[in-house]
Design a protein around this motif. Structure first.
Motif, PDB file in Angstrom:
ATOM      1  N   ILE A 117       0.834  -1.205   0.000  1.00 43.31           N
ATOM      2  CA  ILE A 117       0.000   0.000   0.000  1.00 43.31           C
ATOM      3  C   ILE A 117       0.870   1.258   0.000  1.00 43.31           C
ATOM      4  O   ILE A 117       0.679   2.182  -0.813  1.00 43.31           O
ATOM      5  CB  ILE A 117      -0.938  -0.008   1.227  1.00 43.31           C
ATOM      6  N   ASN A 118       1.885   1.269   0.891  1.00 40.97           N
ATOM      7  CA  ASN A 118       2.732   2.457   0.987  1.00 40.97           C
ATOM      8  C   ASN A 118       3.524   2.679  -0.284  1.00 40.97           C
ATOM      9  O   ASN A 118       3.689   3.821  -0.739  1.00 40.97           O
ATOM     10  CB  ASN A 118       3.677   2.335   2.189  1.00 40.97           C
ATOM     11  N   THR A 119       4.026   1.580  -0.883  1.00 40.21           N
ATOM     12  CA  THR A 119       4.812   1.744  -2.108  1.00 40.21           C
ATOM     13  C   THR A 119       3.940   2.292  -3.240  1.00 40.21           C
ATOM     14  O   THR A 119       4.380   3.135  -4.026  1.00 40.21           O
ATOM     15  CB  THR A 119       5.435   0.390  -2.525  1.00 40.21           C
ATOM     16  N   ILE A 120       2.690   1.784  -3.335  1.00 42.86           N
ATOM     17  CA  ILE A 120       1.786   2.294  -4.375  1.00 42.86           C
ATOM     18  C   ILE A 120       1.641   3.810  -4.219  1.00 42.86           C
ATOM     19  O   ILE A 120       1.740   4.578  -5.181  1.00 42.86           O
ATOM     20  CB  ILE A 120       0.399   1.614  -4.277  1.00 42.86           C
ATOM     21  N   LYS A 121       1.434   4.239  -2.956  1.00 40.04           N
ATOM     22  CA  LYS A 121       1.199   5.664  -2.721  1.00 40.04           C
ATOM     23  C   LYS A 121       2.463   6.480  -2.989  1.00 40.04           C
ATOM     24  O   LYS A 121       2.428   7.514  -3.650  1.00 40.04           O
ATOM     25  CB  LYS A 121       0.734   5.886  -1.282  1.00 40.04           C
ATOM     26  N   GLU A 122       3.605   5.985  -2.476  1.00 32.26           N
ATOM     27  CA  GLU A 122       4.852   6.753  -2.606  1.00 32.26           C
ATOM     28  C   GLU A 122       5.305   6.857  -4.054  1.00 32.26           C
ATOM     29  O   GLU A 122       5.747   7.906  -4.514  1.00 32.26           O
ATOM     30  CB  GLU A 122       5.976   6.093  -1.786  1.00 32.26           C
ATOM     31  N   GLY A 141       3.479   6.256  -6.751  1.00 28.14           N
ATOM     32  CA  GLY A 141       2.410   6.568  -7.704  1.00 28.14           C
ATOM     33  C   GLY A 141       2.173   5.435  -8.681  1.00 28.14           C
ATOM     34  O   GLY A 141       1.986   5.654  -9.879  1.00 28.14           O
ATOM     35  N   ASP A 169       0.343   2.394 -10.747  1.00 28.20           N
ATOM     36  CA  ASP A 169      -1.038   2.191 -11.190  1.00 28.20           C
ATOM     37  C   ASP A 169      -1.361   0.725 -11.457  1.00 28.20           C
ATOM     38  O   ASP A 169      -2.487   0.371 -11.748  1.00 28.20           O
ATOM     39  CB  ASP A 169      -1.358   3.040 -12.422  1.00 28.20           C
ATOM     40  N   ARG A 206      -7.317  -0.647  -1.092  1.00 28.07           N
ATOM     41  CA  ARG A 206      -7.095   0.271   0.030  1.00 28.07           C
ATOM     42  C   ARG A 206      -6.096   1.367  -0.336  1.00 28.07           C
ATOM     43  O   ARG A 206      -6.141   2.466   0.198  1.00 28.07           O
ATOM     44  CB  ARG A 206      -6.571  -0.498   1.252  1.00 28.07           C
ATOM     45  N   ALA A 207      -5.188   1.053  -1.293  1.00 30.34           N
ATOM     46  CA  ALA A 207      -4.209   2.060  -1.710  1.00 30.34           C
ATOM     47  C   ALA A 207      -4.816   3.032  -2.729  1.00 30.34           C
ATOM     48  O   ALA A 207      -4.132   3.929  -3.214  1.00 30.34           O
ATOM     49  CB  ALA A 207      -2.995   1.378  -2.306  1.00 30.34           C
ATOM     50  N   GLY A 208      -6.076   2.827  -3.073  1.00 28.62           N
ATOM     51  CA  GLY A 208      -6.743   3.769  -3.958  1.00 28.62           C
ATOM     52  C   GLY A 208      -6.798   3.336  -5.417  1.00 28.62           C
ATOM     53  O   GLY A 208      -7.266   4.081  -6.264  1.00 28.62           O
TER      54      GLY A 208
END
Lengths: 191, 659
Positions: free
Chosen positions: B53-58, B60, B62, B84-86
């Motif tokens: 999750i954090n890596t997806i957010k950091e 970006g 897809d 959950r990561a969007g």
């Protein structure tokens, strides 16, 4: 061999006698074999102890009577101690011996002879008189000279005495037991 | 350009013990579109999922590829973390490097690592073409159907009804009650079977939430979890249920009495108009058309004449009703093995060789002999009775390799009952092993032997000879090592359990699986024992495997809990990975229409362009299961399976080709 099974065999008089004499329930046995597993004399037996019980269950009287197993049993009670169904197997063997002795059907002659002589010695001297027991046993088992060479050696070294050392006789005790046996309805009925 | 993250799981030493995870991570780094590649000890754990999750957010990201165990195991887990990561949860692909690599190639670690790299490459190629899919929702019909009115079906119906949902209980026979109603006593407590079953039967009849359909069968099943549409065939009873008062005069006066009573295991006759047994629920008779004189000759009508309620109606016909259900419970029970396939037991032709169920009917005081055990040949009370276990169980040669689980116990029970009824009798039991694993069962079997003097012989019977007034049973007792011979008055065979003859038919209607023995297959033997691979269809009782009454009741209640959990939901989520038709390419050839195993394709006239109306295929989104048969069969490439599009698969194949 093929055996015939029916109510008669299952409820055989012999099995009933054994059950009453030993105060055990033969049908309780579920043939797990624990008695045979631990029997120290099992290697000499023609049928292992569990099989004797099985033969009792199926009313195979003659086969039980012909077997040496009850006579080889040393009454060490390993089987009795370990039986998960709490059957006193040693006592069952004892009962078989008693019946065989009374009915004079023992398959081996020597063992009952030894037992008799041993008891006589205890009755009269309160202990075992070795020379007397060995001599009498060899005589009655038709092998009178068997132990003479060794006997002489032991005598010369002072290991054997020709006269019994009495520890006081037990005649009174034996008499009481015999009377009790006579009075006992159980033995009357059974033997 | 895609921004892909690759996450490789060690699965403890499950994967890392064979595959060089570092090399896989390194190789993934160089793939087109991959922004980040990393590994972790347990990707499915909480910190592992947070890492994704954090890596997806950091970064970006897809799209995500996880190299781990099988999708069946954890695809849903990782979809949830991606969501959950969007991201859209379907922007995820799993490379199965545990079941497909480390577990099967532990003998060659280098090749295993190569294969893992390749699988990750394929997943990366595929995920590049993934498109966001939208979850779909369907409403739930808050009603359950229970098929089979034995103790399993009765218990399931009562428990579902107690949860507040409507239930329809469908039973093939004229009355509910099933096998249990045929039994006399139940082991090991010796409760009277009828005494504990009848109250439950009455409770079913009186429950406002339960609709009872007896003498009815399931004819067709359509739809899917939450929305089944079931056609039920109500067989003609020829008795008006609304008018009948259950007085029984018709049965008494009926002149036809040649038909054997199924309920009494064929040891007695019944009339053409009958209720199976006095406590039947509903207590309304049926006319058996095949044995009724009126239907055969056109004359008789005695029942109509004597009926005080004018309930007899010879014009009734089978009726099909269509009902909607959210969940289906299958509780069809068992049949008994037909012992006539055993030559050594007389091919079923020796009259005094009977089955356990026949003895059960005789010994039952409500049975045709009033509780007296009588030899079928001369009506004599038997004194010596031989029981033979494992007839049609544990016999590979007869195609019945499984243990029927209840025969050891019912034989012990019957031997006990026999001794209780006739203290002078002697029972012998031939067994292979005694399987008495239930609560109080072993003690029961021991009691039967020590207190009731039943003699157990470990071995099989080789032959039964018919003598003048008795049977000669020859066999062996392996414990004493002797062949034995028993002069018996009667032999009782402990016939094993097998699935109902109609079980496979029903399985095909429901699309549920069955094993090589014909028992329905549960979803997972340990962790999903009452579910089937068809969502919304559940199992209870002996249709799944042989089991005794306590286990059956427990399973039925478990099933009811599952049904309750399903029906309590507001709406149902449906997988969006289903077929999609491009009407511009469709030629209307109906290939897909015929190929679809779920009837999920409809043909419709559609205006493709203005004035151009063609007959093209259309996918019923709620029915489609996403199996892909239509896509594979389509000549025009007009059908694509969402999540498994041709583009995605070609991309994967491309990776393989250019290596």
């Amino acid at each position: 061999m093929r055996i015939v099974l029916g109510k008669e065999q299952i409820e055989s008089a012999f099995k009933k006698k054994v059950e009453i004499l030993s105060n055990q329930r033969i049908l309780s046995c579920y043939q797990c074999g624990k008695c045979s597993a631990g029997c120290p004399i099992g290697y000499e037996m023609d049928y292992l102890p569990n099989k004797i019980i099985r033969m009792l269950q199926l009313g195979m009287t003659d086969d039980v009577m012909k077997s040496k197993t009850p006579w080889l049993c040393a009454s060490c009670q390993t089987c009795t101690t370990r039986c998960p169904r709490e059957i006193d197997v040693a006592r069952v063997m004892d009962a078989i011996r008693i019946i065989a002795q009374v009915e004079n059907r023992s398959p081996v002659k020597e063992i009952p002879i030894f037992n008799q002589i041993f008891l006589k010695s205890v009755e009269f001297t309160g202990r075992v008189f070795e020379v007397g027991v060995i001599g009498a046993y060899n005589f009655f088992s038709l092998n009178p000279f068997k132990d003479i060479p060794l006997g002489i050696k032991m005598f010369l070294k002072g290991k054997l005495s020709l006269m019994p050392h009495s520890a006081g006789n037990l005649r009174g005790l034996f008499k009481r037991v015999r009377e009790k046996e006579k009075r006992s309805a159980v033995s009357d009925q059974l033997l | 350009m895609a921004r892909i993250g690759v996450f490789i799981c060690h699965c403890g030493s499950n994967i890392a013990g064979v595959v060089s995870v570092e090399k896989v991570v390194e190789a993934a780094q160089t793939l087109p579109g991959v922004r980040v590649s990393m590994d972790y000890k347990y990707m499915c754990s909480d910190p592992g999922q947070n890492l994704i999750i954090n890596t997806i957010k950091e970064q970006g990201l897809d799209r995500v590829v996880v190299g781990s165990c099988s999708p069946r195991m954890h695809e849903n887990t990782f979809r949830a973390s991606v969501e959950r990561a969007g991201l859209n949860p379907y922007m995820l692909e799993i490379a199965n490097i545990r079941e497909h690599v480390s577990w099967v190639h532990s003998d060659n670690k280098d090749a295993a690592t190569d294969k893992a790299i390749k699988l990750v490459e394929l997943a990366v190629a595929k995920v590049r073409r993934n498109e966001p899919l939208q979850k779909m929702y369907a409403a739930i019909e808050k009603r359950a159907l229970v098929i089979g009115g034995g103790i399993a079906g009765i218990q399931a119906a009562l428990d579902i009804a107690a949860n507040g949902y409507k239930v329809m209980l469908v039973e093939k026979e004229p009355s509910i009650g099933g096998r249990m109603s045929q039994l006399d006593k139940t082991f090991p407590t010796m409760d009277c079977s009828a005494c504990i079953l009848t109250p439950k039967m009455v409770a079913v009849a009186q429950n406002k939430n339960i609709t009872l359909q007896t003498y009815a069968e399931v004819a067709e099943v359509h739809g899917y979890v939450g929305n089944f549409e079931v056609k039920i065939k109500k067989k003609a009873r020829f008795v008006n249920m609304a008018k009948c008062i259950g007085c029984g005069v018709c049965t008494e006066k009926c002149p036809s009495k040649k038909t054997l009573s199924e309920f009494n295991a064929n040891i007695a006759a019944r009339k053409a108009i009958y209720t199976p047994f006095p406590q039947a629920v509903p207590n309304i008779p049926v006319i058996d058309k095949d044995s009724c004189l009126y239907f055969a000759t056109g004359k008789c009508k005695v029942c109509e004449k004597v009926c005080p309620a004018e309930a007899i109606d010879y014009t009734q016909e089978d009726e099909i009703i269509t009902e909607r259900f959210g969940a289906i419970v299958v509780a069809t029970g068992y049949d008994l093995y037909d012992h006539s396939r055993y030559g050594e037991y007389g091919y079923g032709e020796i009259p005094d060789v009977i089955t356990g169920l026949q003895l059960e009917r005789m010994i039952n005081s409500g049975g045709p002999t009033g509780g007296h055990v009588k030899r079928p040949s001369d009506g004599k009370e038997p004194e010596t009775v031989v029981f033979i276990q494992c007839v049609g169980s544990r016999d590979d040669a007869k195609g019945k390799p499984y243990c029927s689980r209840v025969c050891c116990m019912y034989t012990a029970k019957q031997a006990l009952l026999l001794k209780e009824h006739y203290p002078n009798s002697q029972a012998f039991v031939f067994y292979m092993d005694i399987r008495a694993a239930g609560k109080g069962y072993e003690e029961f079997v021991q009691r039967v032997q020590t207190e009731y003097g039943v003699v157990y012989l470990r071995g099989r019977v080789s032959r039964i000879y018919e003598k003048k007034d008795h049977l000669l049973v020859k066999g062996v007792d392996t414990l004493s090592g002797q062949q034995v011979e028993i002069k018996a008055d009667m032999v009782v065979l402990a016939t094993g359990l097998e699935p109902k003859k109609e079980a496979q038919n029903l399985a095909q209607l429901l699309h549920i699986g069955y094993d090589q023995n014909g028992f329905y297959t549960e979803l997972h033997p340990k962790l999903a024992p009452v579910e089937t691979q068809i969502a919304g269809v559940y199992l209870a009782g002996c249709c799944q495997s042989p089991k005794d009454i306590p286990d059956t009741v427990a399973q039925a209640s478990a099933t009811a809990a599952k049904v309750g959990a399903l029906l309590s939901q507001e709406s149902l989520e449906i997988e969006p990975m289903i077929s999609e038709v491009n009407p511009l390419l469709c030629s209307g050839c109906r290939m897909c229409y015929h190929a679809c195993p779920y009837s999920a394709i409809e043909m419709e006239d559609k205006e493709i362009r203005r004035g151009d109306v063609r007959c093209v295929a259309k996918v019923l989104t709620s029915v489609c299961k996403g199996c892909g048969v239509c896509a594979a069969g389509c000549y025009c490439k007009a059908i694509d399976l969402k999540g498994w599009t041709d583009r995605q698969l070609m991309e994967e194949i491309g990776v393989l080709r250019y290596r």
